[in-house]
Motif scaffolding. Structure first.
Motif, short mmCIF file in Angstrom:
data_model
loop_
_atom_site.label_atom_id
_atom_site.label_comp_id
_atom_site.label_asym_id
_atom_site.label_seq_id
_atom_site.Cartn_x
_atom_site.Cartn_y
_atom_site.Cartn_z
N CYS A 163 16.78 51.56 46.42
CA CYS A 163 16.70 51.87 47.85
C CYS A 163 16.83 50.60 48.70
CB CYS A 163 15.37 52.54 48.19
SG CYS A 163 15.19 54.21 47.55
N LEU A 164 17.73 50.63 49.66
CA LEU A 164 17.86 49.61 50.70
C LEU A 164 18.28 48.23 50.20
CD1 LEU A 164 14.73 50.53 52.84
CD2 LEU A 164 17.11 50.99 53.43
N ALA A 165 18.48 48.08 48.89
CA ALA A 165 18.85 46.77 48.35
C ALA A 165 20.20 46.31 48.86
CB ALA A 165 18.83 46.80 46.83
N GLY A 166 21.06 47.27 49.27
CA GLY A 166 22.37 46.91 49.76
C GLY A 166 22.53 47.09 51.26
N HIS A 167 21.43 47.29 51.97
CA HIS A 167 21.47 47.41 53.43
C HIS A 167 22.17 46.19 54.02
CE1 HIS A 167 19.96 47.44 57.59
NE2 HIS A 167 19.70 48.73 57.42
N PRO A 168 22.92 46.34 55.13
CA PRO A 168 23.62 45.18 55.70
C PRO A 168 22.71 44.01 56.03
CG PRO A 168 24.48 47.18 56.65
CD PRO A 168 23.29 47.59 55.82
N GLN A 169 21.43 44.25 56.21
CA GLN A 169 20.49 43.16 56.49
C GLN A 169 19.63 42.83 55.27
OE1 GLN A 169 19.17 45.35 60.11
NE2 GLN A 169 19.24 43.34 61.06
N ALA A 170 20.14 43.17 54.09
CA ALA A 170 19.37 42.97 52.86
C ALA A 170 19.84 41.74 52.10
CB ALA A 170 19.47 44.21 51.97
N THR A 171 18.97 41.25 51.23
CA THR A 171 19.30 40.13 50.35
C THR A 171 19.12 40.46 48.88
OG1 THR A 171 17.03 39.28 50.54
CG2 THR A 171 18.66 38.42 52.11
N ALA A 172 18.40 41.55 48.55
CA ALA A 172 18.00 41.81 47.17
C ALA A 172 19.19 41.97 46.24
CB ALA A 172 17.10 43.04 47.12
N ALA A 173 20.05 42.95 46.49
CA ALA A 173 21.18 43.19 45.59
C ALA A 173 22.19 42.06 45.65
CB ALA A 173 21.85 44.52 45.93
N ARG A 174 22.41 41.51 46.84
CA ARG A 174 23.35 40.40 46.99
C ARG A 174 22.95 39.21 46.13
NH1 ARG A 174 22.48 36.88 52.06
NH2 ARG A 174 21.00 36.04 50.56
N ASP A 175 21.67 38.85 46.18
CA ASP A 175 21.22 37.69 45.42
C ASP A 175 21.23 37.96 43.92
OD1 ASP A 175 20.91 36.43 47.81
OD2 ASP A 175 18.72 36.41 47.81
N MET A 176 20.92 39.21 43.53
CA MET A 176 20.98 39.55 42.11
C MET A 176 22.41 39.43 41.60
SD MET A 176 20.92 43.01 40.04
CE MET A 176 22.69 42.77 39.95
N ALA A 177 23.38 40.00 42.36
CA ALA A 177 24.77 39.95 41.94
C ALA A 177 25.28 38.51 41.89
CB ALA A 177 25.63 40.78 42.88
N GLN A 178 24.88 37.72 42.86
CA GLN A 178 25.32 36.32 42.89
C GLN A 178 24.80 35.57 41.66
OE1 GLN A 178 24.24 34.20 46.43
NE2 GLN A 178 25.49 32.43 45.91
N TYR A 179 23.54 35.84 41.30
CA TYR A 179 22.99 35.20 40.11
C TYR A 179 23.76 35.64 38.86
CZ TYR A 179 20.00 33.92 36.25
OH TYR A 179 19.54 33.42 35.06
N MET A 180 23.98 36.95 38.71
CA MET A 180 24.66 37.45 37.52
C MET A 180 26.07 36.89 37.42
SD MET A 180 22.38 39.41 36.06
CE MET A 180 23.06 40.71 35.05
N HIS A 181 26.79 36.84 38.52
CA HIS A 181 28.15 36.28 38.50
C HIS A 181 28.13 34.79 38.20
CE1 HIS A 181 29.39 39.84 41.26
NE2 HIS A 181 29.46 40.16 39.98
N GLY A 182 27.12 34.10 38.72
CA GLY A 182 27.00 32.67 38.44
C GLY A 182 26.75 32.37 36.98
N GLU A 183 26.18 33.35 36.26
CA GLU A 183 25.92 33.20 34.83
C GLU A 183 27.08 33.69 33.97
OE1 GLU A 183 23.18 31.71 33.31
OE2 GLU A 183 22.94 31.01 35.38
N GLY A 184 28.17 34.09 34.62
CA GLY A 184 29.36 34.46 33.87
C GLY A 184 29.67 35.93 33.79
N SER A 185 28.82 36.79 34.40
CA SER A 185 29.10 38.23 34.38
C SER A 185 30.30 38.55 35.26
CB SER A 185 27.88 39.01 34.87
OG SER A 185 28.21 40.37 35.06
#
Length: 267
Positions: A163-185
């Motif tokens: 819930c709300l992790a991808g809201h335009p004013q959110a950071t939760a999903a964005r930061d998770m995806a950035q971490y995962m991509h930074g680790e090679g995903s």
């Protein structure tokens, strides 16, 4: 993550370890990967295709029931709904899912800033902790259920039924995806703009996922939908975690900062 309560004093709790979050009182809490409670999410044939982080009564069975339905409509279709006081949501519209084939599912409760997990305090006690997106990414990568699901969904996208992790004013999903991509995903991650709507009907063998309506910074209601976080393009020979140069001058063009007020945690 804001770890300083209004008093300016932060108390540290927990058994210790490399991970950190906030407990229900806003105290800084340190723990290790082995303390995290998570469950595998398996399909009707017993294949692990996801992971669940139960924090509310009934979550564990709900996650399992949703994932094991033989007609998992969410594999191919997204429902956008309007939540109301009625038990069943009103369906705005249905559309083809932005992923091709069965994705990897992560069942977790969240707000715009935090994911909720349980950690083992002692043999008989668990505690709910809020963690930011980067910490949640670190947790995911070390969980056996996630690794099993990743092996069973090679080359497929990931879906946070949150819930709300991808809201335009959110950071939760964005930061998770950035971490995962930074680790090679190389997975593209998808989650809801509004409240995640996860429904199943075992008697008919189906389950669905979608997003409710959401409200922007002006309080205007917007229809539900998903947001997608795609891996940034890497130049040949570039190592995971290194960002490709950007003509816009932003080092993380796939992850624009979208700060905003904190929305309440919703189950």
């Amino acid at each position: 993550m804001q770890r300083m309560p209004g008093s300016g004093h932060t108390t540290t709790f927990g058994p210790g370890g490399p991970l950190d979050g906030l407990d229900g009182d806003g105290n800084y809490y340190k723990f290790d990967h082995q303390h995290v409670y998570a469950v595998p999410a398996s399909d009707a044939h017993g294949h692990v295709i996801g992971i669940g982080f139960p924090t509310n009564p009934g979550d564990e069975e709900h996650f399992a029931r949703w994932t094991r339905q033989p007609n998992r409509i969410a594999d191919r279709e997204v429902w956008n709904v309007k939540l109301s006081s009625d038990e069943l949501p009103l369906v705005y519209y249905r559309e083809p899912a932005p992923w091709a084939g069965r994705p990897l599912y992560v069942h977790v409760h969240s707000s715009n800033e935090f994911f909720a997990i349980q950690v083992q305090v002692d043999q008989n006690t668990r505690k709910v902790i809020k963690v930011d997106g980067a910490v949640f990414g670190r947790i995911l990568r070390r969980q056996p259920a996630y690794r099993a699901a990743a092996r069973n969904t090679p080359g497929q996208d990931g879906v946070l039924t949150a819930c709300l992790a991808g809201h335009p004013q959110a950071t939760a999903a964005r930061d998770m995806a950035q971490y995962m991509h930074g680790e090679g995903s190389n997975r593209t991650w998808h989650t809801s703009l509004g409240y995640g709507v996860r429904r199943s009907r075992e008697s008919e063998g189906w389950s669905i996922f979608g997003s409710s309506q959401w409200w922007d910074e002006y309080g205007i209601e917007r229809p539900g939908g998903l947001v997608s976080y795609r891996p940034p393009q890497r130049q040949q020979g570039q190592m995971p975690g290194q960002q490709a140069p950007s003509s816009s001058g932003s080092a993380h063009t796939s992850y624009p900062y979208q700060g905003g007020p904190s929305y309440p945690y919703q189950p």
